[in-house]
Design a protein around this motif. Structure first.
Motif, PDB file in Angstrom:
ATOM      1  N   TYR A 158       5.257   0.697  -1.697  1.00  0.00           N
ATOM      2  CA  TYR A 158       4.338   1.167  -0.558  1.00  0.00           C
ATOM      3  C   TYR A 158       4.086   2.411  -0.709  1.00  0.00           C
ATOM      4  O   TYR A 158       4.902   3.219  -0.528  1.00  0.00           O
ATOM      5  N   VAL A 159       2.676   2.744  -0.733  1.00  0.00           N
ATOM      6  CA  VAL A 159       2.100   4.123  -0.572  1.00  0.00           C
ATOM      7  C   VAL A 159       1.341   4.368   0.584  1.00  0.00           C
ATOM      8  O   VAL A 159       0.143   3.917   0.700  1.00  0.00           O
ATOM      9  N   ARG A 160       1.661   5.353   1.666  1.00  0.00           N
ATOM     10  CA  ARG A 160       0.768   5.667   2.808  1.00  0.00           C
ATOM     11  C   ARG A 160      -0.134   6.543   2.409  1.00  0.00           C
ATOM     12  O   ARG A 160       0.374   7.797   2.048  1.00  0.00           O
ATOM     13  N   GLN A 161      -1.473   6.688   2.525  1.00  0.00           N
ATOM     14  CA  GLN A 161      -2.431   7.619   2.249  1.00  0.00           C
ATOM     15  C   GLN A 161      -2.789   8.325   3.337  1.00  0.00           C
ATOM     16  O   GLN A 161      -2.217   8.232   4.690  1.00  0.00           O
ATOM     17  N   TYR A 162      -3.310   9.591   3.051  1.00  0.00           N
ATOM     18  CA  TYR A 162      -3.948  10.290   4.446  1.00  0.00           C
ATOM     19  C   TYR A 162      -4.706   9.642   5.358  1.00  0.00           C
ATOM     20  O   TYR A 162      -4.678   9.917   6.524  1.00  0.00           O
ATOM     21  N   ASN A 163      -5.409   8.753   4.833  1.00  0.00           N
ATOM     22  CA  ASN A 163      -6.217   7.887   5.855  1.00  0.00           C
ATOM     23  C   ASN A 163      -5.457   6.873   6.441  1.00  0.00           C
ATOM     24  O   ASN A 163      -6.080   5.890   6.870  1.00  0.00           O
ATOM     25  N   ARG A 164      -4.093   6.815   6.446  1.00  0.00           N
ATOM     26  CA  ARG A 164      -3.438   5.793   6.938  1.00  0.00           C
ATOM     27  C   ARG A 164      -3.309   4.515   6.303  1.00  0.00           C
ATOM     28  O   ARG A 164      -2.656   3.711   6.651  1.00  0.00           O
ATOM     29  N   LYS A 165      -4.205   4.372   5.453  1.00  0.00           N
ATOM     30  CA  LYS A 165      -4.162   3.127   4.772  1.00  0.00           C
ATOM     31  C   LYS A 165      -2.974   2.978   3.996  1.00  0.00           C
ATOM     32  O   LYS A 165      -2.612   4.050   3.154  1.00  0.00           O
ATOM     33  N   VAL A 166      -2.104   1.981   3.866  1.00  0.00           N
ATOM     34  CA  VAL A 166      -1.237   1.540   2.989  1.00  0.00           C
ATOM     35  C   VAL A 166      -1.370   0.910   1.635  1.00  0.00           C
ATOM     36  O   VAL A 166      -1.853  -0.255   1.802  1.00  0.00           O
ATOM     37  N   GLU A 167      -1.385   1.303   0.517  1.00  0.00           N
ATOM     38  CA  GLU A 167      -1.406   0.819  -0.695  1.00  0.00           C
ATOM     39  C   GLU A 167      -0.215   0.019  -1.180  1.00  0.00           C
ATOM     40  O   GLU A 167       0.835   0.451  -1.154  1.00  0.00           O
ATOM     41  N   VAL A 168      -0.435  -1.238  -1.585  1.00  0.00           N
ATOM     42  CA  VAL A 168       0.829  -2.067  -1.932  1.00  0.00           C
ATOM     43  C   VAL A 168       0.710  -2.389  -3.500  1.00  0.00           C
ATOM     44  O   VAL A 168      -0.529  -2.865  -3.732  1.00  0.00           O
ATOM     45  N   TYR A 169       1.559  -2.013  -4.456  1.00  0.00           N
ATOM     46  CA  TYR A 169       1.642  -2.209  -5.582  1.00  0.00           C
ATOM     47  C   TYR A 169       2.881  -3.139  -6.081  1.00  0.00           C
ATOM     48  O   TYR A 169       4.042  -2.934  -5.540  1.00  0.00           O
ATOM     49  N   ASN A 170       2.719  -3.872  -6.819  1.00  0.00           N
ATOM     50  CA  ASN A 170       3.652  -4.543  -7.998  1.00  0.00           C
ATOM     51  C   ASN A 170       4.430  -3.856  -8.645  1.00  0.00           C
ATOM     52  O   ASN A 170       3.664  -3.156  -9.545  1.00  0.00           O
ATOM     53  N   TRP A 171       5.717  -3.420  -8.510  1.00  0.00           N
ATOM     54  CA  TRP A 171       6.423  -2.737  -9.353  1.00  0.00           C
ATOM     55  C   TRP A 171       6.243  -2.864 -11.094  1.00  0.00           C
ATOM     56  O   TRP A 171       5.898  -2.099 -11.705  1.00  0.00           O
ATOM     57  N   ASP A 172       6.213  -4.315 -11.195  1.00  0.00           N
ATOM     58  CA  ASP A 172       6.361  -4.625 -12.693  1.00  0.00           C
ATOM     59  C   ASP A 172       4.717  -4.571 -13.240  1.00  0.00           C
ATOM     60  O   ASP A 172       4.704  -4.417 -14.322  1.00  0.00           O
ATOM     61  N   ASP A 173       3.807  -4.300 -12.384  1.00  0.00           N
ATOM     62  CA  ASP A 173       2.583  -4.038 -12.625  1.00  0.00           C
ATOM     63  C   ASP A 173       2.181  -2.267 -13.135  1.00  0.00           C
ATOM     64  O   ASP A 173       1.261  -2.262 -13.725  1.00  0.00           O
TER      65      ASP A 173
END
Length: 309
Positions: A158-173
């Motif tokens: 999970y990565v929180r951006q400056y615009n408060r949006k949280v990007e979610v990634y699959n580790w395996d990808d």
């Protein structure tokens, strides 16, 4: 390429961003080879154990057997945007005042004088918006922490951006590599479309430096071993952590801001700054940059005092 534009957007931004106002790149939708600003890449493998010491580099905010949370890529630069904003604001105010006084002496017609001031601000405001407002929105009246969280149970990142949006990634990808950019080197994580070439997401890990790749590999292995390792390796990760940066539930104090700034400026960060007593270095040239460090510190304190969780 500006580090501020590596993977984060300001809260206020232009609908169409002119390139002369926002130098940087938009990686999503491009082929990785076409992404501007990265002039060399060194691949990193998730399924390979790197026989290097584990260096958390004082980026850990939370740690347990479920998730590891670190600071964001630009935590080390927190307050710089405010510091530069103060400089730009001072210069702009000085130029405006000088312009007004010169016109007052040269122009006797009051209507022409007022019109010239209106025209001056009509030209300057759009530029100020692009260069200053968008930049300050990343640090003022926003969150004090932009975490990257690695969940080893769900294998999500999970990565929180400056615009408060949280990007979610699959580790395996995720595909990792060391990115050489103009100002330093960092570790990028990227996801691709089905063609295996078009970028669908990109972010940078917390640690970066411009000295040697070995330190970046030591940081990557710290993260990789947490996500991929067994219980014994998890213990190794835990033992590598000497310092927890206490920003999860409270903002930095002014004293803490001072320590973080000094940590980033007078320590050899390509070594293990979990042990700052071993990495402290100071050079006479740093005395020359002291006024800028003071301004950066003031900017960091203002940024923290105006922000919230």
């Amino acid at each position: 390429m500006s580090a501020y534009l590596v993977d984060m957007e300001g809260r206020f931004r232009l609908t169409k961003k002119p390139p002369f106002l926002t130098p940087g790149y938009q990686a999503v939708g491009q082929k990785l080879d076409d992404v501007k600003g990265i002039y060399k890449r060194v691949p990193l493998e998730k399924d390979k154990t790197y026989e290097v010491p584990l260096h958390p580099q004082q980026t850990v905010v939370q740690f347990n057997s479920t998730y590891l949370e670190t600071t964001g890529r630009n935590e080390r630069r927190r307050g710089d945007a405010v510091g530069w904003g103060l400089i730009i604001g001072f210069v702009g105010l000085s130029m405006t005042s000088l312009y007004s006084f010169l016109l007052a002496d040269l122009i006797n017609n009051f209507d022409i004088f007022i019109l010239s001031i209106v025209v001056f601000f009509a030209v300057m405001m759009p530029i100020s918006y692009g260069l200053l407002i968008n930049m300050l929105s990343t640090e003022l009246f926003t969150t004090w922490h932009y975490p990257i969280r690695f969940n080893r149970k769900t294998r999500k990142v999970y990565v929180r951006q400056y615009n408060r949006k949280v990007e979610v990634y699959n580790w395996d990808d995720l595909i990792f590599f060391i990115a050489y950019i103009n100002e330093d080197r960092d570790i990028r994580a990227v996801t691709f479309d089905k063609d295996g070439k078009t970028v669908t997401g990109m972010f940078a890990l917390a640690f970066q430096n411009n000295v040697i790749d070995q330190s970046l590999i030591s940081y990557f292995e710290f993260i990789r071993r947490y996500m991929e390792g067994n219980d014994e390796q998890l213990k190794e990760v835990k033992e590598a952590i000497r310092y927890i940066y206490p920003i999860h539930k409270k903002r930095e104090t002014p004293l803490m801001s001072f320590k973080r700034l000094i940590l980033n400026e007078v320590h050899y960060d390509h070594e293990n700054i979990e042990y700052p007593e071993r990495t402290f270095r100071i050079h006479p040239v740093q005395l020359i940059t002291l006024p800028m460090l003071v301004l950066r510190y003031i900017g960091r304190v203002i940024s923290m005092l105006t922000s919230y969780s």
